[in-house]
Write a protein that holds these residues in place. Structure first.
Motif, PDB file in Angstrom:
ATOM      1  N   GLU A 187       7.872  -2.057 -25.976  1.00  0.00           N
ATOM      2  CA  GLU A 187       9.225  -1.827 -25.469  1.00  0.00           C
ATOM      3  C   GLU A 187      10.097  -3.056 -25.696  1.00  0.00           C
ATOM      4  O   GLU A 187      11.277  -2.939 -26.055  1.00  0.00           O
ATOM      5  CB  GLU A 187       9.170  -1.490 -23.980  1.00  0.00           C
ATOM      6  N   LEU A 188       9.543  -4.245 -25.499  1.00  0.00           N
ATOM      7  CA  LEU A 188      10.317  -5.470 -25.723  1.00  0.00           C
ATOM      8  C   LEU A 188      10.689  -5.636 -27.190  1.00  0.00           C
ATOM      9  O   LEU A 188      11.809  -6.041 -27.519  1.00  0.00           O
ATOM     10  CB  LEU A 188       9.526  -6.686 -25.246  1.00  0.00           C
ATOM     11  N   THR A 189       9.755  -5.324 -28.082  1.00  0.00           N
ATOM     12  CA  THR A 189      10.033  -5.441 -29.518  1.00  0.00           C
ATOM     13  C   THR A 189      11.180  -4.522 -29.917  1.00  0.00           C
ATOM     14  O   THR A 189      12.088  -4.917 -30.668  1.00  0.00           O
ATOM     15  CB  THR A 189       8.771  -5.114 -30.328  1.00  0.00           C
ATOM     16  N   ALA A 190      11.164  -3.287 -29.410  1.00  0.00           N
ATOM     17  CA  ALA A 190      12.242  -2.342 -29.713  1.00  0.00           C
ATOM     18  C   ALA A 190      13.562  -2.819 -29.125  1.00  0.00           C
ATOM     19  O   ALA A 190      14.625  -2.706 -29.759  1.00  0.00           O
ATOM     20  CB  ALA A 190      11.885  -0.956 -29.172  1.00  0.00           C
ATOM     21  N   LEU A 191      13.515  -3.374 -27.922  1.00  0.00           N
ATOM     22  CA  LEU A 191      14.736  -3.850 -27.277  1.00  0.00           C
ATOM     23  C   LEU A 191      15.317  -5.050 -28.016  1.00  0.00           C
ATOM     24  O   LEU A 191      16.538  -5.136 -28.216  1.00  0.00           O
ATOM     25  CB  LEU A 191      14.435  -4.206 -25.819  1.00  0.00           C
ATOM     26  N   VAL A 192      14.476  -5.986 -28.440  1.00  0.00           N
ATOM     27  CA  VAL A 192      14.947  -7.142 -29.202  1.00  0.00           C
ATOM     28  C   VAL A 192      15.570  -6.689 -30.523  1.00  0.00           C
ATOM     29  O   VAL A 192      16.590  -7.235 -30.963  1.00  0.00           O
ATOM     30  CB  VAL A 192      13.790  -8.131 -29.448  1.00  0.00           C
ATOM     31  N   ALA A 193      14.992  -5.674 -31.151  1.00  0.00           N
ATOM     32  CA  ALA A 193      15.548  -5.174 -32.410  1.00  0.00           C
ATOM     33  C   ALA A 193      16.939  -4.582 -32.204  1.00  0.00           C
ATOM     34  O   ALA A 193      17.808  -4.699 -33.078  1.00  0.00           O
ATOM     35  CB  ALA A 193      14.612  -4.118 -33.005  1.00  0.00           C
ATOM     36  N   ARG A 194      17.170  -3.950 -31.045  1.00  0.00           N
ATOM     37  CA  ARG A 194      18.469  -3.337 -30.765  1.00  0.00           C
ATOM     38  C   ARG A 194      19.499  -4.362 -30.297  1.00  0.00           C
ATOM     39  O   ARG A 194      20.668  -4.272 -30.661  1.00  0.00           O
ATOM     40  CB  ARG A 194      18.344  -2.262 -29.679  1.00  0.00           C
ATOM     41  N   ARG A 195      19.079  -5.307 -29.479  1.00  0.00           N
ATOM     42  CA  ARG A 195      20.026  -6.146 -28.761  1.00  0.00           C
ATOM     43  C   ARG A 195      19.995  -7.617 -29.165  1.00  0.00           C
ATOM     44  O   ARG A 195      20.943  -8.345 -28.939  1.00  0.00           O
ATOM     45  CB  ARG A 195      19.735  -6.020 -27.258  1.00  0.00           C
ATOM     46  N   GLY A 196      18.909  -8.062 -29.760  1.00  0.00           N
ATOM     47  CA  GLY A 196      18.755  -9.474 -30.074  1.00  0.00           C
ATOM     48  C   GLY A 196      17.780 -10.128 -29.116  1.00  0.00           C
ATOM     49  O   GLY A 196      17.414  -9.579 -28.085  1.00  0.00           O
ATOM     50  N   LYS A 197      17.383 -11.343 -29.457  1.00  0.00           N
ATOM     51  CA  LYS A 197      16.348 -12.047 -28.713  1.00  0.00           C
ATOM     52  C   LYS A 197      16.936 -12.811 -27.532  1.00  0.00           C
ATOM     53  O   LYS A 197      17.944 -13.506 -27.676  1.00  0.00           O
ATOM     54  CB  LYS A 197      15.655 -13.026 -29.676  1.00  0.00           C
ATOM     55  N   PRO A 198      16.315 -12.711 -26.352  1.00  0.00           N
ATOM     56  CA  PRO A 198      16.784 -13.511 -25.219  1.00  0.00           C
ATOM     57  C   PRO A 198      16.291 -14.941 -25.319  1.00  0.00           C
ATOM     58  O   PRO A 198      15.296 -15.228 -25.984  1.00  0.00           O
ATOM     59  CB  PRO A 198      16.145 -12.801 -24.018  1.00  0.00           C
ATOM     60  N   GLU A 199      16.987 -15.843 -24.626  1.00  0.00           N
ATOM     61  CA  GLU A 199      16.524 -17.228 -24.597  1.00  0.00           C
ATOM     62  C   GLU A 199      15.335 -17.394 -23.661  1.00  0.00           C
ATOM     63  O   GLU A 199      14.493 -18.266 -23.867  1.00  0.00           O
ATOM     64  CB  GLU A 199      17.660 -18.152 -24.168  1.00  0.00           C
ATOM     65  N   MET A 200      15.270 -16.574 -22.621  1.00  0.00           N
ATOM     66  CA  MET A 200      14.176 -16.670 -21.656  1.00  0.00           C
ATOM     67  C   MET A 200      13.905 -15.301 -21.065  1.00  0.00           C
ATOM     68  O   MET A 200      14.814 -14.490 -20.909  1.00  0.00           O
ATOM     69  CB  MET A 200      14.518 -17.663 -20.533  1.00  0.00           C
ATOM     70  N   ILE A 201      12.625 -15.063 -20.750  1.00  0.00           N
ATOM     71  CA  ILE A 201      12.215 -13.880 -19.998  1.00  0.00           C
ATOM     72  C   ILE A 201      11.534 -14.360 -18.727  1.00  0.00           C
ATOM     73  O   ILE A 201      10.740 -15.302 -18.761  1.00  0.00           O
ATOM     74  CB  ILE A 201      11.261 -12.992 -20.816  1.00  0.00           C
ATOM     75  N   VAL A 202      11.847 -13.728 -17.605  1.00  0.00           N
ATOM     76  CA  VAL A 202      11.265 -14.080 -16.317  1.00  0.00           C
ATOM     77  C   VAL A 202      10.500 -12.883 -15.780  1.00  0.00           C
ATOM     78  O   VAL A 202      10.980 -11.748 -15.838  1.00  0.00           O
ATOM     79  CB  VAL A 202      12.348 -14.500 -15.300  1.00  0.00           C
ATOM     80  N   SER A 203       9.297 -13.122 -15.269  1.00  0.00           N
ATOM     81  CA  SER A 203       8.512 -12.039 -14.675  1.00  0.00           C
ATOM     82  C   SER A 203       7.573 -12.609 -13.633  1.00  0.00           C
ATOM     83  O   SER A 203       7.435 -13.828 -13.490  1.00  0.00           O
ATOM     84  CB  SER A 203       7.710 -11.292 -15.754  1.00  0.00           C
TER      85      SER A 203
END
Length: 216
Positions: free
Chosen positions: A73-89
């Motif tokens: 899901e993250l790979t698909a989201l990055v392809a649509r929107r671009g890469k975030p600088e940070m992910i928090v979880s």
């Protein structure tokens, strides 16, 4: 003679608040929220939120969501929107799996794990999850996963595009994101209207994916 138990090491990152520039994709946060169908079968929803724009970037309901599914899901989201600088979880099993850690390392992704027992360090997605639970999950009887996906998608679309958010000056998340993008593209801001940076509360968790991989 009783053998003295050694204190378990804990990985601790920076203790100063992390200031995040007010622009889309500066930081995303992830978390799960749980519910069940009318037949008692449990399902969970993976929510991904842009902490600056407050947009829900993805809301993925399913009966099982593994670490492999998270990175898909993250790979698909990055392809649509671009890469975030940070992910928090948080430190959940799926989010600390080898698949997720390797994906973050391979993509040079800065992934911050909050300290155990401190959910408010992930306050943006926690707030979104609480709103989803109060307004949707607790008020809806889900009869199938197909219905759950359709209803949740409609609610997220309304949240992003039709509902003003007080923290955004009563703009919708989508409108606020469009404003920030326009400012980033060179449109002159109205004096005094520049958005302030946001800070994560006490981010004293773990930021080194390499350390987690070697520990695993």
């Amino acid at each position: 003679m009783v053998r003295k138990r050694r204190t378990r090491r804990k990985a601790i990152g920076t203790r100063a608040p992390i200031l995040v520039e007010a622009r889309p994709n500066a930081r995303w946060s992830l978390d799960f929220v749980h519910d069940q169908l009318d037949n008692g079968r449990r399902f969970r929803v993976l929510n991904i939120v842009d902490d600056v724009t407050r947009e829900c970037l993805a809301s993925v309901p399913d009966t099982s969501i593994s670490g492999v599914r998270v990175i898909r899901e993250l790979t698909a989201l990055v392809a649509r929107r671009g890469k975030p600088e940070m992910i928090v979880s948080d430190n959940g099993t799926e989010l600390t799996s080898n698949a997720v850690l390797k994906w973050a390392q391979d993509h040079c992704m800065q992934w911050h794990y909050i300290a155990p027992g401190r959910p408010m360090q992930n306050g943006f997605v926690e707030s979104f999850n609480g709103r989803m639970r109060d307004e949707l999950l607790n008020e809806t009887v889900f009869t199938s996963m197909a219905q759950a996906r359709a209803v949740i998608a409609a609610w997220v679309a309304d949240y992003n595009t039709a509902r003003p958010h007080s923290a955004l000056g009563y703009q919708t998340p989508a409108a606020h994101a469009a404003k920030l993008k326009a400012m980033g593209a060179g449109s002159p801001p109205v004096p005094g209207s520049e958005p302030a940076p946001i800070a994560q509360t006490e981010p004293n968790g773990v930021t080194s994916v390499e350390a987690l991989l070697s520990a695993g």
